[in-house]
Design a protein around this motif. Structure first.
Motif, PDB file in Angstrom:
ATOM      1  N   ARG A  44       0.729  -1.399  -0.050  1.00  0.00           N
ATOM      2  CA  ARG A  44       0.083   0.132  -0.231  1.00  0.00           C
ATOM      3  C   ARG A  44       1.144   1.241  -0.181  1.00  0.00           C
ATOM      4  NH1 ARG A  44      -2.524   0.400   6.055  1.00  0.00           N
ATOM      5  NH2 ARG A  44      -0.652  -0.952   7.034  1.00  0.00           N
ATOM      6  N   LYS A  48       7.792   2.503   1.429  1.00  0.00           N
ATOM      7  CA  LYS A  48       8.185   0.393   1.167  1.00  0.00           C
ATOM      8  C   LYS A  48       8.121   0.076   0.459  1.00  0.00           C
ATOM      9  CE  LYS A  48       5.401   1.312   5.813  1.00  0.00           C
ATOM     10  NZ  LYS A  48       4.803   0.994   6.737  1.00  0.00           N
ATOM     11  N   ASP A  72      -3.967  -1.009  -2.046  1.00  0.00           N
ATOM     12  CA  ASP A  72      -4.317  -1.035  -0.526  1.00  0.00           C
ATOM     13  C   ASP A  72      -5.674  -1.352  -0.208  1.00  0.00           C
ATOM     14  OD1 ASP A  72      -5.151  -0.713   1.112  1.00  0.00           O
ATOM     15  OD2 ASP A  72      -5.187   2.160   1.328  1.00  0.00           O
ATOM     16  N   ALA A 210       5.893 -16.069  13.891  1.00  0.00           N
ATOM     17  CA  ALA A 210       6.898 -14.859  13.800  1.00  0.00           C
ATOM     18  C   ALA A 210       6.722 -13.407  13.976  1.00  0.00           C
ATOM     19  CB  ALA A 210       6.712 -15.524  12.059  1.00  0.00           C
TER      20      ALA A 210
HETATM   21  N1  LIG Z   1       3.619 -13.298  12.036  1.00  0.00           N
HETATM   22  C1  LIG Z   1       2.738 -14.074  12.468  1.00  0.00           C
HETATM   23  O1  LIG Z   1       3.412 -14.811  13.286  1.00  0.00           O
HETATM   24  C2  LIG Z   1       1.470 -14.796  11.979  1.00  0.00           C
HETATM   25  C3  LIG Z   1       0.840 -15.071  11.897  1.00  0.00           C
HETATM   26  C4  LIG Z   1      -0.407 -15.948  11.822  1.00  0.00           C
HETATM   27  C5  LIG Z   1      -0.655 -15.489  10.716  1.00  0.00           C
HETATM   28  N2  LIG Z   1      -0.392 -13.924  10.142  1.00  0.00           N
HETATM   29  C6  LIG Z   1      -0.386 -13.421   9.020  1.00  0.00           C
HETATM   30  O2  LIG Z   1       0.446 -13.956   7.918  1.00  0.00           O
HETATM   31  C7  LIG Z   1       0.553 -12.425   7.419  1.00  0.00           C
HETATM   32  C8  LIG Z   1       1.443 -12.020   7.131  1.00  0.00           C
HETATM   33  O3  LIG Z   1       1.826 -11.499   8.269  1.00  0.00           O
HETATM   34  P1  LIG Z   1       3.004 -10.437   8.729  1.00  0.00           P
HETATM   35  O4  LIG Z   1       3.087 -11.424   9.996  1.00  0.00           O
HETATM   36  O5  LIG Z   1       4.496 -10.753   8.240  1.00  0.00           O
HETATM   37  O6  LIG Z   1       2.983  -9.336   9.046  1.00  0.00           O
HETATM   38  P2  LIG Z   1       3.034  -7.613   9.237  1.00  0.00           P
HETATM   39  O7  LIG Z   1       4.727  -7.809   8.874  1.00  0.00           O
HETATM   40  O8  LIG Z   1       2.647  -6.743   9.464  1.00  0.00           O
HETATM   41  O9  LIG Z   1       2.928  -7.456   7.415  1.00  0.00           O
HETATM   42  C9  LIG Z   1       1.898  -7.329   6.632  1.00  0.00           C
HETATM   43  C10 LIG Z   1       1.689  -7.018   5.687  1.00  0.00           C
HETATM   44  O10 LIG Z   1       0.252  -6.586   5.101  1.00  0.00           O
HETATM   45  C11 LIG Z   1       0.420  -4.707   4.831  1.00  0.00           C
HETATM   46  N3  LIG Z   1      -1.220  -4.346   4.556  1.00  0.00           N
HETATM   47  C12 LIG Z   1      -1.701  -4.514   5.932  1.00  0.00           C
HETATM   48  N4  LIG Z   1      -2.552  -3.395   5.298  1.00  0.00           N
HETATM   49  C13 LIG Z   1      -2.645  -3.364   4.193  1.00  0.00           C
HETATM   50  C14 LIG Z   1      -3.893  -2.880   3.126  1.00  0.00           C
HETATM   51  N5  LIG Z   1      -5.151  -2.194   3.713  1.00  0.00           N
HETATM   52  N6  LIG Z   1      -3.831  -2.929   2.245  1.00  0.00           N
HETATM   53  C15 LIG Z   1      -2.523  -3.620   1.555  1.00  0.00           C
HETATM   54  N7  LIG Z   1      -1.298  -4.020   2.499  1.00  0.00           N
HETATM   55  C16 LIG Z   1      -1.459  -3.839   4.101  1.00  0.00           C
HETATM   56  C17 LIG Z   1       1.634  -4.563   5.307  1.00  0.00           C
HETATM   57  O11 LIG Z   1       2.362  -3.397   5.250  1.00  0.00           O
HETATM   58  P3  LIG Z   1       2.251  -1.873   5.729  1.00  0.00           P
HETATM   59  O12 LIG Z   1       3.732  -2.330   6.160  1.00  0.00           O
HETATM   60  O13 LIG Z   1       2.416  -0.690   5.059  1.00  0.00           O
HETATM   61  O14 LIG Z   1       1.401  -1.594   6.998  1.00  0.00           O
HETATM   62  C18 LIG Z   1       2.580  -5.720   5.419  1.00  0.00           C
HETATM   63  O15 LIG Z   1       3.178  -5.270   4.365  1.00  0.00           O
HETATM   64  C19 LIG Z   1      -1.195 -11.886   7.208  1.00  0.00           C
HETATM   65  O16 LIG Z   1      -1.952 -12.577   6.887  1.00  0.00           O
HETATM   66  C20 LIG Z   1      -1.079 -12.189   8.877  1.00  0.00           C
HETATM   67  O17 LIG Z   1      -2.395 -12.378   9.118  1.00  0.00           O
HETATM   68  C21 LIG Z   1       1.370 -13.917  10.461  1.00  0.00           C
END
Ligand SMILES: NC(=O)c1ccc[n+]([C@@H]2O[C@H](COP(=O)([O-])OP(=O)(O)OC[C@H]3O[C@@H](n4cnc5c(N)ncnc54)[C@H](OP(=O)(O)O)[C@@H]3O)[C@@H](O)[C@H]2O)c1
Length: 303
Positions: A44, A48, A72, A210
């Motif tokens: 979005r 970044k 977005d 993670a």
């Molecule tokens: N990390 C864990 O332990 C964990 C556990 C279970 C499931 N998950 C799932 O894994 C996936 C990746 O998560 P992550 O841990 O890598 O989290 P993260 O580091 O916060 O990455 C999330 C990504 O989604 C983007 N995002 C948020 N709102 C958005 C929007 N309105 N439009 C487009 N992009 C948007 C963020 O962009 P910005 O950087 O601009 O905010 C970021 O690039 C998610 O679906 C999460 O639910 C993660």
């Protein structure tokens, strides 16, 4: 034990990873690129996204083609714009990773009035997949990988009267609902693809636990306690393995769900997930959610 080294050569494959500027999405995009795929970092924030692309090129050297595009997921209009621009550049899509996610933000609505987590994590990806379906159909064997979470087991259903913040905000319930919707979507898309005899595979993955920006809304002392509880907290590259397995392993089948093989699926290496609840597999609930999403987005999947 399946790792990034097991990813086959992906030269000539076209991939989109949402939320690929950081965390698990970044590592997913990077690994696909390293194996030769042409990857679009869909994010979005343009700054970044560009920084992520630069970092991947620096760390990985030559790979496939690497593009960035603004997406977005909190805006149905912007999703359509992204899809139109993507279709103007690419004529097929082999791998769509519905990865982007938001967890327990302050109460807020998407541009179209959905509770933010339900709107971004599920509705946004539903709309994106519908728009990109013609390109997935144009690939010899397209795959849609949707990220869910162990949190999907925390709710027993979808409260259709509370998808637009109608009721007092419960941040964890709303996150769990959005992730339940993601796994229901995966299974229902698989059923519909099979019924229409489409070669596209619909799969789900959850990373385990993670350390990423996902935890940005959890206060520091609470986060420390949570991570102590989980004992093993993975780095983002390892959290990306279930997604990468689903997106690239030759032997997967539509409707499968992958997660890590460690205790309670918090960590380690990808295998079929044992997370299963009646709500995840309830066909009536799946039909209701699908019809809700079609009517709320005005989009139909043309198989
Ligand atoms: N990390 C864990 O332990 C964990 C556990 C279970 C499931 N998950 C799932 O894994 C996936 C990746 O998560 P992550 O841990 O890598 O989290 P993260 O580091 O916060 O990455 C999330 C990504 O989604 C983007 N995002 C948020 N709102 C958005 C929007 N309105 N439009 C487009 N992009 C948007 C963020 O962009 P910005 O950087 O601009 O905010 C970021 O690039 C998610 O679906 C999460 O639910 C993660």
């Amino acid at each position: 034990m399946w790792t990034r080294d097991n990813i086959p050569d992906l030269t000539g494959k076209i991939a989109v990873v949402t939320g690929a500027n950081t965390g698990i999405g970044y590592e997913t995009a990077k690994a696909l690129y390293e194996k030769g795929a042409d990857v679009t970092i869909a994010a979005r924030n343009e700054r970044k996204a560009a920084a992520a692309a630069q970092k991947i090129r620096q760390e990985s050297g030559d790979g496939g083609r690497l593009d960035i595009a603004i997406l977005d997921l909190a805006s149905l209009d912007q999703i359509e714009t992204f899809a139109e621009q993507f279709k103007a550049t690419y004529k097929q899509l082999d791998i769509l990773v519905n990865n982007a996610g938001v967890m327990i933000p302050p109460p807020s609505l998407t541009d179209d009035g959905f509770e933010m987590q339900f709107g971004v994590n599920f509705i946004g990806h539903f709309a994106l997949t519908a728009h990109l379906l013609p390109l997935l159909l144009a690939a010899p064997a397209g795959r849609v990988v949707t990220l869910t979470s162990g949190a999907a087991t925390l709710v027993t259903g979808i409260d259709f009267d509370n998808l637009r913040l109608e009721k007092p905000y419960d941040e964890w319930r709303e996150y769990a609902t959005s992730k339940l919707a993601d796994i229901i979507f995966t299974y229902e898309l698989d059923r519909r693809l099979k019924a229409a005899d489409c070669p596209i595979l619909s799969l789900a993955a959850h990373p385990g636990v993670a350390r990423t920006d996902l935890q940005r809304h959890i206060p520091g002392e609470i986060l420390t306690g949570l991570f102590n509880h989980y004992k093993t907290v993975m780095e983002p590259w390892q959290g990306a393995l279930p997604s990468l397995f689903a997106a690239t392993a030759p032997a997967v089948m539509g409707g499968e769900f992958y997660g890590p093989d460690g205790e309670q699926e918090y960590a380690r290496y990808p295998v079929l997930s044992k997370h299963s609840t009646p709500a995840m597999k309830n066909p009536e609930l799946a039909t209701q959610l699908w019809e809700y999403a079609q009517s709320a987005t005005g989009l139909k999947f043309q198989f």
